[in-house]
Design an enzyme around this catalytic site. Structure first.
Site, PDB file in Angstrom:
ATOM      1  N   ASP A  13       0.822  -1.223   0.000  1.00  0.00           N
ATOM      2  CA  ASP A  13       0.000   0.000   0.000  1.00  0.00           C
ATOM      3  C   ASP A  13       0.851   1.266   0.000  1.00  0.00           C
ATOM      4  O   ASP A  13       0.420   2.310   0.494  1.00  0.00           O
ATOM      5  CB  ASP A  13      -0.954   0.022   1.207  1.00  0.00           C
ATOM      6  CG  ASP A  13      -1.776  -1.250   1.318  1.00  0.00           C
ATOM      7  OD1 ASP A  13      -2.379  -1.643   0.314  1.00  0.00           O
ATOM      8  OD2 ASP A  13      -1.803  -1.847   2.416  1.00  0.00           O
ATOM      9  N   HIS A  41      -3.790  -1.785  -6.636  1.00  0.00           N
ATOM     10  CA  HIS A  41      -3.107  -0.570  -7.054  1.00  0.00           C
ATOM     11  C   HIS A  41      -4.142   0.459  -7.490  1.00  0.00           C
ATOM     12  O   HIS A  41      -4.942   0.196  -8.390  1.00  0.00           O
ATOM     13  CB  HIS A  41      -2.139  -0.866  -8.206  1.00  0.00           C
ATOM     14  CG  HIS A  41      -0.959  -1.674  -7.781  1.00  0.00           C
ATOM     15  ND1 HIS A  41      -0.021  -2.176  -8.655  1.00  0.00           N
ATOM     16  CD2 HIS A  41      -0.552  -2.072  -6.557  1.00  0.00           C
ATOM     17  CE1 HIS A  41       0.897  -2.848  -7.985  1.00  0.00           C
ATOM     18  NE2 HIS A  41       0.589  -2.796  -6.712  1.00  0.00           N
TER      19      HIS A  41
END
Length: 425
Positions: A13, A41
């Site tokens: 992340d 993503h």
């Protein structure tokens, strides 16, 4: 610098998707080389939000080739669904700009069943997986019983391999008083998708080697982060693949020198269970969560938040041979009076300048902090170094000194264009 590997240096992340998308403007090919649709993503283009799980980030740029390498655990249904959702938004994904390795192991419903079953059996000791079946799929790959994409072309081979696969899974299910799976059910599951997915099947390793000989610029896009690596992460609270840069070779079939870029947040987050030395279970953590909008792209779970851990990142830099850092989400720290960076750990009277391998020690580490003054100024959307507050520059310089490698790029918002180049690569 024709080949670039981009990896996360924390627990995932970090904002890799945006950075891959940004750098792919000057590349020809982007390759996913590990993980599965447990990765998420997020990319913002012209105020349109795209959330990718399996597809490489270059799929959003016309004229680029996207490749899914053999190191990826492939959920065929999820991939086709992702492709179709992008087509609805006007993104052209076709058999010429997307290629999938014929060696990819396939995620099937039995893998998702097994993952959920064992997570439930673990009770309070759950790993905190995404229940996407990635781990059990990799188990079958290592156990030499996986169904690979190439197997779908040969009915006899597929039947033999399914017998081997189901002998294993049904033995476990019987032992746990769980309903067995019939081969016809799995065959139907595969047949529903085989024609569509086989259209993308290619000998990816060969194509990549040919592209390299042509002088094409190739980016290898990592998923998750260094401390979710099955060998180097906070075991057992890790993913089921190698997430460090060296996996780019194994997971794609292209053996070549590459420039390695590591992506980090200006603070630290983690989804799921496991050690997190700098976690802030207080107002600081709540502020980082709220301002940073820290919800998992795939799981939608709340991310745990804490201060930047320079010990962790320095170790990740060394594990992947990183030459350059990209720093993201600096704007999240705009409102803080004081910002802390972890510079070491203390445990049982001993000092550590690295993360010990023992899970029992990792969970008891006491972080040692260095404090930096905040900049108390809005930096969101900034695009030039001249507009940055002096205290933010000092924070970046402090990070560089502690990490041991230069920070070349910073990101100041989720938008594609909001990037500042501090130094040339």
């Amino acid at each position: 610098m024709n080949n670039i590997v981009i990896v996360g240096l924390q627990w995932g992340d970090e904002g890799k998707g945006k950075i891959v998308d940004y750098l792919s403007e000057n590349a020809d090919v982007v390759v996913r080389f590990q993980g599965g649709n447990n990765a998420g993503h997020t990319i913002v283009v012209d105020d349109e939000v795209y959330k990718l799980n399996l597809l490489p980030s270059a799929v959003l740029r016309p004229g680029k080739i996207s490749i899914i390498g053999n190191g990826v655990a492939l959920d065929s249904h999820a991939l086709i669904s992702e492709i179709e959702s992008l087509k609805v938004k006007g993104v052209d994904v076709n058999y010429n700009n997307l290629m999938v390795s014929e060696s990819c192991p396939l995620i099937l419903s039995v893998h998702k069943d097994k993952e959920k079953l064992f997570e439930d059996l673990n009770g309070n000791h759950k790993i905190g997986t995404t229940n996407k079946g990635i781990g059990p799929c990799y188990e079958d790959k290592v156990g030499r019983r996986a169904i690979r994409l190439c197997d779908l072309e040969n009915a006899d081979e597929l039947n033999k391999r399914l017998d081997t696969l189901l002998n294993y899974h049904n033995a476990i299910r019987k032992g746990l008083n769980y309903q067995v799976v019939k081969k016809e059910e799995i065959l139907k599951e595969i047949q529903e998708i085989s024609e569509k997915i086989l259209s993308y099947k290619k000998p990816v390793w060969k194509i990549l080697n040919d592209l390299m000989k042509e002088g094409k610029k190739i980016i290898f896009e990592g998923a998750q982060g260094a401390f979710l690596d099955i060998d180097h992460g906070t075991y057992p609270f890790v993913t089921s693949s190698n997430t460090v840069a060296s996996q780019a070779i194994t997971g794609s079939g292209l053996s070549s020198n590459a420039y390695i870029i590591g992506v980090v947040k200006a603070y630290t987050t983690r989804v799921g269970n496991g050690p997190f030395p700098t976690e802030q279970k207080n107002e600081v953590g709540d502020s980082l969560f709220t301002i940073g909008k820290e919800l998992g792209t795939v799981s939608n779970r709340r991310r745990r938040c804490g201060w930047f851990d320079a010990v962790l990142v320095r170790q990740a830099v060394q594990l992947s041979g990183v030459s350059s850092i990209v720093l993201t989400k600096l704007d999240v720290l705009n409102s803080f009076d004081t910002i802390k960076i972890c510079t070491g750990y203390k445990y049982s009277g001993k000092m550590y300048d690295y993360l010990p391998a023992s899970h029992s020690i990792q969970g008891e580490l006491e972080p040692i902090y260095e404090e930096f003054p905040g900049w108390k100024e809005n930096t969101q959307g900034k695009r030039s170094i001249e507009t940055l507050p002096i205290n933010l520059i000092k924070y970046i310089e402090g990070l560089e000194k502690l990490i041991g490698v230069p920070i070349h790029l910073i990101s100041t918002s989720p938008k594609r264009e909001d990037v500042i180049k501090l130094k040339d690569f």
